[in-house]
Every structure is written in structure tokens, then in C-alpha cells.
Design a protein around this motif. Structure first.
Motif, PDB file in Angstrom:
ATOM      1  N   LEU A  85      39.980  65.273  89.021  1.00  0.00           N
ATOM      2  CA  LEU A  85      41.142  64.442  88.692  1.00  0.00           C
ATOM      3  C   LEU A  85      40.819  62.962  88.812  1.00  0.00           C
ATOM      4  CD1 LEU A  85      43.839  66.498  90.611  1.00  0.00           C
ATOM      5  CD2 LEU A  85      43.379  66.511  88.162  1.00  0.00           C
ATOM      6  N   PHE A  86      40.218  62.595  89.958  1.00  0.00           N
ATOM      7  CA  PHE A  86      39.868  61.190  90.191  1.00  0.00           C
ATOM      8  C   PHE A  86      38.424  60.958  89.786  1.00  0.00           C
ATOM      9  CE2 PHE A  86      37.996  57.936  92.926  1.00  0.00           C
ATOM     10  CZ  PHE A  86      38.810  56.863  92.649  1.00  0.00           C
ATOM     11  N   ALA A 117      40.911  65.983  98.303  1.00  0.00           N
ATOM     12  CA  ALA A 117      42.218  66.373  97.756  1.00  0.00           C
ATOM     13  C   ALA A 117      42.045  67.229  96.511  1.00  0.00           C
ATOM     14  CB  ALA A 117      43.038  65.129  97.444  1.00  0.00           C
TER      15      ALA A 117
ATOM     16  N   MET B   1      42.853  60.739  85.225  1.00  0.00           N
ATOM     17  CA  MET B   1      43.553  59.834  86.153  1.00  0.00           C
ATOM     18  C   MET B   1      43.164  58.395  85.896  1.00  0.00           C
ATOM     19  SD  MET B   1      44.038  59.916  90.168  1.00  0.00           S
ATOM     20  CE  MET B   1      45.409  60.964  89.737  1.00  0.00           C
ATOM     21  N   GLN B   3      42.227  54.529  85.657  1.00  0.00           N
ATOM     22  CA  GLN B   3      41.199  53.680  86.233  1.00  0.00           C
ATOM     23  C   GLN B   3      41.757  52.797  87.340  1.00  0.00           C
ATOM     24  OE1 GLN B   3      37.999  53.631  85.146  1.00  0.00           O
ATOM     25  NE2 GLN B   3      37.527  52.168  86.769  1.00  0.00           N
ATOM     26  N   VAL B   5      43.680  53.228  89.672  1.00  0.00           N
ATOM     27  CA  VAL B   5      43.792  53.786  91.021  1.00  0.00           C
ATOM     28  C   VAL B   5      42.617  53.339  91.876  1.00  0.00           C
ATOM     29  CG1 VAL B   5      43.786  55.905  92.359  1.00  0.00           C
ATOM     30  CG2 VAL B   5      45.164  55.761  90.284  1.00  0.00           C
ATOM     31  N   GLU B   6      41.421  53.442  91.325  1.00  0.00           N
ATOM     32  CA  GLU B   6      40.240  53.029  92.084  1.00  0.00           C
ATOM     33  C   GLU B   6      40.325  51.552  92.431  1.00  0.00           C
ATOM     34  OE1 GLU B   6      36.590  53.750  90.025  1.00  0.00           O
ATOM     35  OE2 GLU B   6      35.337  53.298  91.765  1.00  0.00           O
ATOM     36  N   TRP B   7      40.729  50.723  91.474  1.00  0.00           N
ATOM     37  CA  TRP B   7      40.868  49.295  91.747  1.00  0.00           C
ATOM     38  C   TRP B   7      41.865  49.071  92.865  1.00  0.00           C
ATOM     39  CZ3 TRP B   7      41.539  46.940  86.137  1.00  0.00           C
ATOM     40  CH2 TRP B   7      40.492  47.376  85.338  1.00  0.00           C
ATOM     41  N   LEU B   9      42.873  51.081  95.263  1.00  0.00           N
ATOM     42  CA  LEU B   9      42.405  51.559  96.558  1.00  0.00           C
ATOM     43  C   LEU B   9      41.489  50.533  97.216  1.00  0.00           C
ATOM     44  CD1 LEU B   9      41.633  55.292  95.642  1.00  0.00           C
ATOM     45  CD2 LEU B   9      43.449  54.479  97.146  1.00  0.00           C
ATOM     46  N   LEU B  72      46.950  57.093 101.032  1.00  0.00           N
ATOM     47  CA  LEU B  72      46.351  57.098  99.694  1.00  0.00           C
ATOM     48  C   LEU B  72      47.349  57.618  98.666  1.00  0.00           C
ATOM     49  CD1 LEU B  72      42.686  58.279 100.320  1.00  0.00           C
ATOM     50  CD2 LEU B  72      43.798  56.087 100.732  1.00  0.00           C
ATOM     51  N   VAL B  76      48.321  56.033  94.997  1.00  0.00           N
ATOM     52  CA  VAL B  76      48.197  56.821  93.772  1.00  0.00           C
ATOM     53  C   VAL B  76      49.549  56.922  93.075  1.00  0.00           C
ATOM     54  CG1 VAL B  76      47.759  59.133  92.872  1.00  0.00           C
ATOM     55  CG2 VAL B  76      46.218  58.143  94.568  1.00  0.00           C
ATOM     56  N   LEU B  85      51.347  66.584  88.655  1.00  0.00           N
ATOM     57  CA  LEU B  85      50.225  66.722  87.729  1.00  0.00           C
ATOM     58  C   LEU B  85      50.583  67.627  86.554  1.00  0.00           C
ATOM     59  CD1 LEU B  85      47.379  67.159  90.358  1.00  0.00           C
ATOM     60  CD2 LEU B  85      47.969  65.108  89.064  1.00  0.00           C
ATOM     61  N   PHE B  86      51.148  68.802  86.885  1.00  0.00           N
ATOM     62  CA  PHE B  86      51.514  69.762  85.843  1.00  0.00           C
ATOM     63  C   PHE B  86      52.981  69.583  85.503  1.00  0.00           C
ATOM     64  CE2 PHE B  86      53.341  73.863  84.637  1.00  0.00           C
ATOM     65  CZ  PHE B  86      52.566  74.178  83.551  1.00  0.00           C
ATOM     66  N   TRP B 121      47.481  69.089  97.066  1.00  0.00           N
ATOM     67  CA  TRP B 121      46.781  67.839  96.712  1.00  0.00           C
ATOM     68  C   TRP B 121      47.465  66.657  97.381  1.00  0.00           C
ATOM     69  CZ3 TRP B 121      48.305  63.944  92.911  1.00  0.00           C
ATOM     70  CH2 TRP B 121      47.269  63.083  92.540  1.00  0.00           C
ATOM     71  N   LEU B 125      46.252  63.782 100.332  1.00  0.00           N
ATOM     72  CA  LEU B 125      46.284  62.340 100.109  1.00  0.00           C
ATOM     73  C   LEU B 125      47.237  61.645 101.076  1.00  0.00           C
ATOM     74  CD1 LEU B 125      46.237  62.070  96.213  1.00  0.00           C
ATOM     75  CD2 LEU B 125      44.358  61.806  97.828  1.00  0.00           C
TER      76      LEU B 125
END
Lengths: 156, 156
Positions: A85-86, A117, B1, B3, B5-7, B9, B72, B76, B85-86, B121, B125
Motif C-alpha cells: 500500500l505504502f 501495518a 497510496m 506520494q 504521505v511520505e513527505w 511523515l 501515523l 495518513v 481502503l476497500f 491496518w 498505524l
DNA sequence: GTAAAGGTACTCGGATAGAATATGTCCGAGTGGTGTGGG
DNA sequence: CCCACACCACTCGGACATATTCTATCCGAGTACCTTTAC
């Protein structure tokens, strides 16, 4: 998450109640789905070894294995792909204190947490099979298998 | 997912080492990210109550709460939105044996299973905070806080 | 010397383009069944 | 009457458009600081 996952899940369950091949047109009519696009998803399930396909008259799709050997994770992975996912793009490599050649997908603490996760999610999905869901549905709606079979022959 | 999110975090972690506001331009230069687009993500974090923003000279972003109070999952959710997600579109309502007015997001066995995985999940997190990650990083790289602060004032 | 007022540079915030992915559609290749003609 | 052959309808499979979302950018509104000027 892609729409096709829901289609694939329900279609696999329906196929678990049938032993003869069913063409895309019938499976699509079952839930009023666009036939050609459903076909695209079923192709992915064939590539993943979940379904088998036969061409020509009396052809169609059927389950390739026993329902107990098909987990929900198998189906999700077949449609969505194997990526987690990530997706870590290693922006740390652009920051201070970077060391050339370090794989931040492994060492970055955030990537590790996100991977954990992800694994928990996959573990849940891997623990449920089409057979489990089928048993649950048959318990709550005993008429479901017969209804499904009847509707399939009606739409044939 | 996404991009972003990483930034988000990594930016939150860096901000946890600083007590003065930091403008978008500096935070973006830190990882060579497009400034305007990073700003968009930070706006989402402000709307979620994770960061606070101040305009004008000497302005910028800083953490709104203690690092131990930012999970986290909070980050997110701020970037990706609250949807799970689903997404169940209730195609069962188009099938046989459908009952008008039934909410298949609740009763469908597949939706329940997917929701369970989603919860697993989220639980993972939600159990990790920025403070946890920071402690881990400081343990493995004691020089990280000082390096980060130095780089920030250098880019200012 | 002090204080107030105006100007200026800086920052966020939302409105606006472009690219990638997901969604949806179409047509050709292959296959099994069927009908027909010959032995 | 039986068998072989050719034809045809059916189905999958991948190539081709459209829509939506993600990515990226730009410009305007607001704010704090600094300079200047009047008292």
C-alpha cells in the motif's frame, strides 16, 4: 482501491457454487456490470491462477482450485498487483547525513512501520478464504446457492 | 497510496526537532521537493489539526501537539482522507434475493472481511506515534537532530 | 528620543493546468459444436 | 447407417478511447517587521 476487487470477490463466490464454465456475459448480467470490463478483471484472475478459462461455445470461467485454497488476499493481489500500500520513494536519500547505497526501504523507520501495518492487513486477508465466506453466507441465507444457480441458467 | 504521505511523515518528524515555525520553502528544499505541492499537503495537515501555520515573515509551520499525540494514522488520514481502503459499492443490491433498504456495507460478508483487515491496518498505524519513530531514529542515529537543525538554519 | 504610521517583503491559502492511472469499449484469434455430403 | 469435412456461432484475449484522480504550478490575501517621519 480498485472497483474490480469487489466484482472479483463476488464473482469468485458465485463460481464456487457452479461446476460448469460461465461466460463473462452471464457473470456481468448477474450484477449489471459492464461485460467487457469485467472480462478484463477475470483475465487478471486467470493470470494469477485463480480461475481457468475455456474458449468457444459452452466456454467461460470456472475456479481453478478449491474455494478453501483461494484467500481474499489472492484475489486482491491479482487485481491490484503485488505492490504494498505504502510505496517508499526514499526521500531520505536527498536529506542530510545520507549514505550512498543505503536502501531506505529497509532502514527508514517510517517505511518499517508502514510495512508492519501492511503485513497486518495482508495477514487478515490471507486468513479468510472464499470457502469461509461461502459458509458464512450459506448459514445466513440457505437459499443463496440455489438462487444463484437458478439465476445463472436463466441468464445463460 | 499517495506520494504526499511520505513527505508528510518525514516533515512531521523534522518539525518535532524544531520549536520555531519553518516555511514551506525550507521544508521543501530539505528533500528537494516541489515547494508548492508540499505546501498543499501541509495545508491538509493543518486542517487535520496536526500542524499550525502562521503567515508573514518568520512564519511557517510547526507541530500543533506533542509528538507523542500524533499517530501515523493521523497523518495518513489527513492526507488520504477518512475513507477505508476497500469501498463497498453494494453490487449485491443488483443480484438475486436483494431486499430493498438493506445496507450491504454492513451485511455483505466480503465487506465485513475487508473492513476487518482495514481495522487491523489502522490499529497498527494508530499504535505508532511520531515520538516512537523519533526515539528509534535518535537511538540509531544520535546525530540526526543536530544535523536536521543545522540543515534547516542553513536553508533558511 | 520616542512613538506612530506607512510601506515592504514574506508566508500561507486556494484556484488553476498537466500527467498518470483507472475505467470503459471494441474487434480479432481461436475453439467447439453442428449440419451436410460422401462412402 | 456411419464418418469426415467444412461452416458457423460463441468466447476469450489483448489493443484502443474516455474519465477521474493524482501531481504540479501560479497568483492573490493577510501579516509582521522595518523604515521613516512627526512630535
Amino acid at each position: 482501491m480498485s472497483q474490480g476487487v469487489e466484482w472479483a470477490l463476488h464473482t469468485c463466490l458465485n463460481l464456487s457454487w457452479l461446476d460448469t464454465p460461465v461466460p463473462t456475459s452471464t457473470l456481468a448480467a448477474f450484477y449489471e456490470l459492464p461485460p467487457a470490463y469485467l472480462n478484463k478483471q477475470l483475465q487478471a484472475l486467470v493470470r494469477a491462477g485463480i480461475l481457468t478459462s475455456t474458449s468457444g461455445p459452452r466456454g467461460g470461467f470456472r475456479l481453478a482450485r478449491a474455494p478453501g485454497a483461494v484467500s481474499l488476499l489472492d484475489i486482491v493481489t491479482a487485481i491490484e498487483g503485488p505492490e504494498e500500500l505504502f510505496q517508499c520513494d526514499q526521500i531520505l536519500s536527498k536529506g542530510p547525513g545520507e549514505h550512498m547505497g543505503v536502501d531506505y526501504r529497509q532502514s527508514c523507520a517510517f517505511a518499517q512501520a508502514m510495512r508492519g501495518a501492511d503485513l497486518a492487513w495482508r495477514r487478515e486477508l490471507a486468513g479468510k478464504t472464499v470457502a469461509d465466506v461461502r459458509a458464512d453466507v450459506e448459514h445466513r441465507h440457505p437459499e443463496a446457492p440455489a438462487d444463484t444457480r437458478a439465476r445463472i441458467v436463466e441468464l445463460r
